[in-house]
Design an enzyme around this catalytic site. Structure first.
Site, mmCIF file in Angstrom:
data_model
loop_
_atom_site.group_PDB
_atom_site.id
_atom_site.type_symbol
_atom_site.label_atom_id
_atom_site.label_comp_id
_atom_site.label_asym_id
_atom_site.label_seq_id
_atom_site.Cartn_x
_atom_site.Cartn_y
_atom_site.Cartn_z
ATOM 1 N N GLY C 13 39.890 -26.834 -11.333
ATOM 2 C CA GLY C 13 39.338 -27.031 -9.993
ATOM 3 C C GLY C 13 37.857 -26.745 -9.897
ATOM 4 N N GLY C 14 37.145 -26.868 -11.017
ATOM 5 C CA GLY C 14 35.691 -26.710 -10.959
ATOM 6 C C GLY C 14 35.033 -28.011 -10.533
ATOM 7 N N LEU C 15 33.727 -28.081 -10.727
ATOM 8 C CA LEU C 15 32.978 -29.248 -10.249
ATOM 9 C C LEU C 15 33.508 -30.550 -10.845
ATOM 10 C CD1 LEU C 15 29.318 -27.912 -10.248
ATOM 11 C CD2 LEU C 15 30.596 -28.772 -8.289
ATOM 12 N N SER C 44 32.113 -22.959 -12.439
ATOM 13 C CA SER C 44 30.969 -23.753 -11.960
ATOM 14 C C SER C 44 30.135 -22.948 -10.971
ATOM 15 C CB SER C 44 31.459 -25.011 -11.234
ATOM 16 O OG SER C 44 32.309 -25.771 -12.034
ATOM 17 N N GLY C 49 20.630 -22.089 -12.129
ATOM 18 C CA GLY C 49 19.291 -22.686 -12.065
ATOM 19 C C GLY C 49 19.185 -24.061 -11.482
ATOM 20 N N ARG C 301 17.251 -24.545 -25.534
ATOM 21 C CA ARG C 301 17.903 -23.231 -25.633
ATOM 22 C C ARG C 301 18.215 -22.833 -27.069
ATOM 23 N NH1 ARG C 301 22.117 -23.775 -20.596
ATOM 24 N NH2 ARG C 301 20.545 -23.461 -18.973
ATOM 25 N N GLU C 394 32.757 -29.711 -19.155
ATOM 26 C CA GLU C 394 32.580 -28.930 -20.376
ATOM 27 C C GLU C 394 33.807 -29.010 -21.284
ATOM 28 O OE1 GLU C 394 31.360 -24.888 -19.669
ATOM 29 O OE2 GLU C 394 31.209 -24.415 -21.790
ATOM 30 N N SER C 410 24.306 -29.527 -17.554
ATOM 31 C CA SER C 410 25.752 -29.325 -17.452
ATOM 32 C C SER C 410 26.215 -29.508 -16.020
ATOM 33 C CB SER C 410 26.145 -27.944 -17.954
ATOM 34 O OG SER C 410 25.565 -26.946 -17.164
#
EC number: 1.3.5.1
Lengths: 254, 245, 667
Positions: C13-15, C44, C49, C301, C394, C410
């Site tokens: 149920g994330g983005l 999420s 940022g 990164r 992801e 992401s």
């Protein structure tokens, strides 16, 4: 595609808003009246004559052909009505049953939160006033003419009203001051740019007000009691301002 | 000097007919920088393997770990044990349905709230994604963000005497959402619409302004000012009471 | 036994999961979303940022477009990504941002006029254009040539997830939280749904679905210290792996974020450096320009993390009781900036470190952060090996990020992939291929198998004192991954890791538990998840062992070169039923179809073994460009890499920018 809209068939009513406003307004009016009231009764601290003048003023003594005590009766009646209205509206907020009361009590004791504790104070003082205020109001309503330096002092002492007044004093002043503070935060008065600071100051002002009003009230009550004790032998005697006292009357008084 | 902590934890499994709600004491040595996240996991690893509690982000942003810590609702993940006495209690949040031990069902409660209060931007038309976005004043965007920071942790509900006494009260979490959408220029609803949602005793007029929500909100949302603002607007609407056709 | 039916089952149920669900629901399909936690608590929410989209509104974003974003993404991936996907993504990102703006994300906006910023350690005044006033602004992020990262202070993931969570409510999409998919139901070629476990009651049941979408995020929790949420245990990828059919791509490609606080491992956003924050060593010296003169703190990164580790190896780290670290200095940005744009960072510093970042430096070190790998899918989000199984975000190896993801890509990927995969899923369900004869018998078999597995766990003797238990085995896994499958890797370490993990995997299948009830039992949950986590750990470790080159975040000390000649290919891991280790296969990444052939990234070490086809492809591209000069952007793009035709029709339009309006470009 069609986007959901608020359901038009809902049973929204303007009355919750109006009742909320009325509760606040009636509370505000009563609190402000109690400031005036404190001003009137503490007139005794200045002089008995002044207190007499204040009392007669409300009967129209200084501007009507003859004083009308029913004016005070009518005023007392309207205050009583306002009181009843406010009590009725505030009653909606009281814990309604034992379950709610228990939940509230446990919540309050665990949370250790100032404003929540103040609400318990409001409930307690409000509850006390249900019983205390009508006695006083009824006395004023029935005997508006018995407001005056000796008359009041006799009622306080000889009439045995002083315990009632002592309790009422605490209940009224605390309830009124806390109520004013809560009105301010409830409606966002004096909020300014930094609401947190404002609230801290309002809280300080509230405690200051409580201290001031209680001090004034206790001093006044003490003065009444002292006068009541002194006047006890002649209880029931009406006060006559010094400037109306004829020499004979003064003579007789001796 | 390291302390020995005694944590009294509420234990109960409501699905087990033999389970009785009780407080169980667990002891452990405090370490520097120990949070309740660390402490509870240590207890679970070594003393109570089936102890239920909820952590997700463990960084104070998801709101999953709200519980009543030493009497006051707060986020367990970012509560340092050093800020607590050596003996303290942990209870699940009240009001919400108990799952087990310290775990409560905030999900269903918040979902129901969202459905009841219709907490989404109401648009008249779908946006054209190929075109420039609608402009918004930078200050307004920041103001909306300020109210959008609610993490639905439930602390305001647990802190609220009204929410505890009266089922159905939407609490600060619900009211601040309405304030947020009312502020948002993208939302087409007006005060009459919002009044239908919160112009009642389960909404803004049920609020007694005890402000424990404001004082215990982990995200320090300006609940005091927003509740007052919403009350003024909704009271104004109640007085006007001009309904659209 | 309960069997439910739906068109689309979204696990997570994330983005990414929510946006896919919204897309499918808007195509009038029945959608069910499963989530371990209330949807708005998904990981999420912790993204801080921002999200990259080439809107080009901010002054420092002027001239930005899909091409620049595409190029940055490919370089960031160290040419490991699928360029078709990267093209689609760069094209979709502006649409995604604009959609979210309409749905209520209060993106920070451009304020016309002068404002002061910190760039490369110095205060600079920028003047924003009048015509951009009120449009969505952007901040700088690592590895990008333009300021492209759209944001809401440092709570971007939060505002996005709440907008989408609310949107899902508005669309009436049911979300079952405290629900876990514990197995995929399939017949070896077609995925038919999942066995679901109610984490509260312990009930096992089946949801049969025409399409199943895994959106469970990453698997950072197999490392001991990770920026990931507690729930990021990779169970979606693990149950896909358990089918013995679906492939996991590039599981060795794991990102370490430069700035997680020490010791808690909580992330502080790349926005700190994007906004001008500096990295300092034990002497207070700003060391990144010594290594990366061009990009300094704002290299990608993988590069920044390696440089930090290198610098610490030179004895320049700060020794503390919590381990060695470096400093992140955002005090240079000033208190006002921190209060407005970095308040979550400030909160984190206050609560977890007891410091005020406006005055004190933040102790940071590189920490496991993101899984570039995941369930291998095609550009439509579907597993090529198991039809009807989709993956997004992801959890997927869609492959937008290759071997290193750029910050801000992401969040963008979650919604962009959700928009696209939602359409593809709907197309699939409506198509002939998607028609499914549900098979309740199969569902019963799978549920029965899971029930037997759980009962086997509860039947084992409780762990004796000092013997293996779930927590101790898990600590073993975490330590192994941290020590040997970290920022730098080598043959000996990886061999040790694989051997240790194989052993742990076997022991984890024998471990007992003390509390045996099936409902609300975290010990039981940990027990059945542990072997699955170990399976993922093995895929990562074995993939890393076999990949004898260094690419993006995968840094082999013994093979420091990026070897395009031999390793321009994607690792595919699968797990034959009953096997003790995964099997690795490789899928070529074709230079011949690249729009941007392999080259130097512009940061990091330049050490490349060239692919023989690179020069040929470069020449070919040059001739295409020469041939189509003056033909306009669209035909040229179609000849270079024709992505547009493969997008759902509704998303093919050009993205408008203020520059277009000024130039009066035809629309």
């Amino acid at each position: 595609m069609t986007l959901p809209r608020p359901c038009a068939a809902s049973a929204a009513s303007p009355w919750p808003a109006r009742l909320d406003l009325l509760q606040s307004l009636s509370g505000l009016a009563l609190a402000l009246f109690m400031w005036l009231h404190m001003g009137f009764v503490s007139a005794i601290l200045i002089s008995a004559d002044f207190a007499w003048a204040v009392a007669r003023f409300f009967e129209g003594y200084f501007f009507l052909p003859r004083p009308q005590a029913w004016l005070v009766t009518a005023f007392v009646a309207s205050i009583a009505l306002l009181f009843a209205l406010h009590a009725l509206l505030a009653l909606r907020r009281f814990p309604a049953d034992w379950r709610q009361y228990r939940i509230a009590a446990r919540h309050g004791s665990r949370l250790r939160h100032g404003d929540t504790m103040l609400w318990f104070v409001q409930v307690a003082t409000g509850f006390a006033m249900f019983f205390l205020a009508p006695v006083h109001l009824y006395a004023m309503f029935m005997h508006p003419d018995l407001i005056g330096p000796y008359e009041s002092a006799d009622r306080v002492w000889t009439g045995g009203f002083w315990p009632l007044y002592l309790a009422l004093l605490f209940a009224v002043e605390v309830h009124g001051s806390v109520g004013l503070y809560r009105l301010a935060v409830k409606w966002g008065w004096f909020e300014g740019r930094d609401a947190r600071t404002t609230r801290r100051r309002l809280k300080l002002a509230m405690w200051g007000l409580i201290a001031f009003l209680l001090t004034l009230g206790l001093t006044t009550l003490l003065a009444e009691i002292r006068m009541g004790i002194e006047h006890a032998p002649r209880a029931g005697e009406r006060y006559v301002p010094t400037w109306q006292r004829s020499p004979t009357a003064v003579e007789e008084a001796r | 000097m390291s302390r020995r902590l005694k944590i009294s934890i509420f234990r109960h499994n409501p699905r087990d007919p033999r389970s009785v709600p009780r407080l169980v004491d667990y002891e452990l040595d405090e370490r520097p920088g120990m949070t309740l996240f660390i402490a509870l996991n240590a207890i679970r690893d070594t003393q109570a393997p089936d102890l239920n509690f909820d952590f997700v982000c463990r960084a104070g942003v998801c709101g999953a770990c709200a519980m009543v810590i030493d009497g006051r609702p707060g986020l367990a993940c970012r509560t340092l044990t050093s800020t607590l006495p050596a003996a303290f209690s942990l209870y699940p949040l009240p009001v919400f349905r108990l799952v087990a031990d310290l775990s409560v069902d905030t999900g269903s409660w918040m979902r129901e709230l969202a459905e009841r209060l219709q907490t989404w931007v109401h648009l008249d038309a779908e946006p054209d994604l190929d075109r420039l976005e609608a402009r918004m004043e930078p200050a307004l965007a920041e103001a909306v963000y300020e109210l959008d920071r609610c993490i639905e942790c439930g602390c305001c509900i647990a802190a609220c005497a009204t929410a505890q006494m009266r089922e159905g009260f939407v609490g600060a979490v619900g009211l601040v959402k309405i304030a947020r959408f009312r502020l948002d220029s993208a939302d087409t609803r007006d005060d009459a619409d919002f009044y239908e949602l919160v112009g009642n005793d389960e909404g803004i007029f049920g609020c007694m302004s005890l402000l424990a929500c404001n004082d215990l909100c982990p995200k320090e949302l300006p609940l005091q000012t927003q509740l007052a603002w919403l009350r003024r607007k909704m009271a104004g609407q109640g007085v006007r009471w001009l309904r659209r056709g | 036994m309960r069997i439910e039916y739906t068109d689309v089952l979204v696990v997570g149920g994330g983005l990414a999961g929510l946006r896919t669900a919204v897309g499918a629901a808007r195509r009038r399909l029945r959608v069910e979303v499963l989530s371990l936690v209330p949807a708005k608590r998904s990981h999420s929410v912790a993204a801080q940022g921002g999200m990259q989209a080439s809107l080009g509104n901010a002054f420092k974003g002027m001239g930005d477009n899909e091409d620049v974003h595409f190029g940055d993404t490919v370089r960031g991936s160290d040419w490991g990504c699928d360029q078709l996907v990267a093209r689609m993504f760069a094209h979709m990102a502006p649409k995604a941002v604009r959609e979210l703006a309409a749905w209520g994300v209060p993106w920070n906006r451009v304020q016309r006029g002068a404002h002061e910023v910190v760039i490369n350690g110095e205060r600079v005044t920028l003047t924003e254009r009048d015509e951009a006033h009120g449009l969505i602004t952007a901040r700088d992020f690592g590895g990008t040539r333009k300021w492209r990262t759209c944001y809401t202070a440092d709570g971007t993931g939060h505002t996005m997830l709440y907008a989408l969570g609310d949107r899902a409510v508005a669309e009436g999409i049911p979300v079952r939280d405290r629900s876990e998919a514990v197995a995929l139901i399939h017949d070896g070629g077609r995925c038919q749904g999942a066995v679901v476990r109610d984490l509260e009651t312990g009930e096992l049941y089946a949801i049969l679905a025409a399409a199943t979408v895994i959106a469970t995020g990453g698997f950072g929790r197999i490392w001991g210290i990770s920026t990931n949420a507690i729930i990021n245990e990779g169970m979606g990828a693990a149950i896909a792996l358990e089918t013995g059919v679906a492939r996991l791509g590039n599981m060795e490609a794991v990102q370490f974020h430069p700035t997680a606080i020490v010791p808690a491992g909580i992330l502080v956003t790349e926005g700190c450096r994007g906004d001008g924050g500096l990295l300092r060593d034990v002497d207070g010296h700003r060391f990144m320009p010594d290594y990366e003169p061009e990009k300094a703190e704002l290299a990608s990164r993988d590069v920044v993390s390696r440089r930090m580790a290198e610098h610490m190896r030179r004895g320049k780290g700060v020794k503390s009781a919590a381990g060695e670290h470096l400093w992140l200095d955002i005090a240079v940005l000033g208190a006002a900036h921190i209060d407005h744009k970095l308040r979550e960072v400030k909160d984190i510093c206050r609560h977890f470190l007891g410091i005020d970042p406006a005055r004190d430096w933040i102790p940071v070190r590189p920490t496991q952060h993101y899984s570039m790998g995941g369930i291998r899918t095609d550009h439509r989000g579907e597993s090529p090996a198991l039809r009807g199984l989709f993956a997004v975000g992801e959890a997927a190896c869609w492959d937008l990020h290759g071997f290193n993801r750029l910050g801000g890509n992401s969040l963008a990927e979650t919604v962009v992939a959700g928009m696209l995969v939602g359409e593809h899923v709907a197309d699939f369900v409506e198509s002939h291929a998607g028609a499914l004869q549900f098979s309740p018998g199969l569902a019963r078999d799978f549920v029965g198998r899971e029930r037997a597995a759980l009962e086997a766990i509860t039947a084992r003797p409780a762990p004796a004192p000092g013997a293996d238990n779930v927590a101790s085995l898990r600590r073993g896994m975490e330590a192994t991954m941290t020590e040997h499958v970290g920022l730098f890797r080598n043959e000996a370490g990886l061999r040790t890791a694989v051997a240790t993990l194989v052993d742990l995997h076997a022991r984890a299948q024998r471990v007992g538990i003390a509390s045996r009830h099936l409902d609300a039992n975290p010990e039981l949950v940990a027990a059945y998840r542990l072997p699955r986590m170990l399976a993922l750990a093995l895929c990562a470790a074995q993939g890393a062992l076999e990949r004898r080159e260094s690419r993006g975040a995968h840094a082999r000390e013994d093979y420091p070169a990026r070897n395009d000649r031999d390793w321009l290919r994607r690792t595919l891991a699968w797990w034959p039923v009953g096997a003790a280790t995964p099997v690795l296969e490789y899928e070529p990444i074709r230079v011949e179809s690249m729009e941007l052939p392999p080259g130097f990234r512009g940061y990091g070490t330049r050490n490349i073994v060239e692919h023989p086809a690179t020069a040929l492809r470069e020449a070919e591209l040059e001739s295409i460009r020469a041939r189509l000069e003056g033909a306009g952007g669209a035909p040229l793009q179609a000849a270079l890499l024709d992505f547009r035709a493969r997008l759902p029709e509704r998303y093919r339009g050009d993205n408008e920018r203020i520059a277009d309006i000024e130039e009066g470009a035809p629309r």
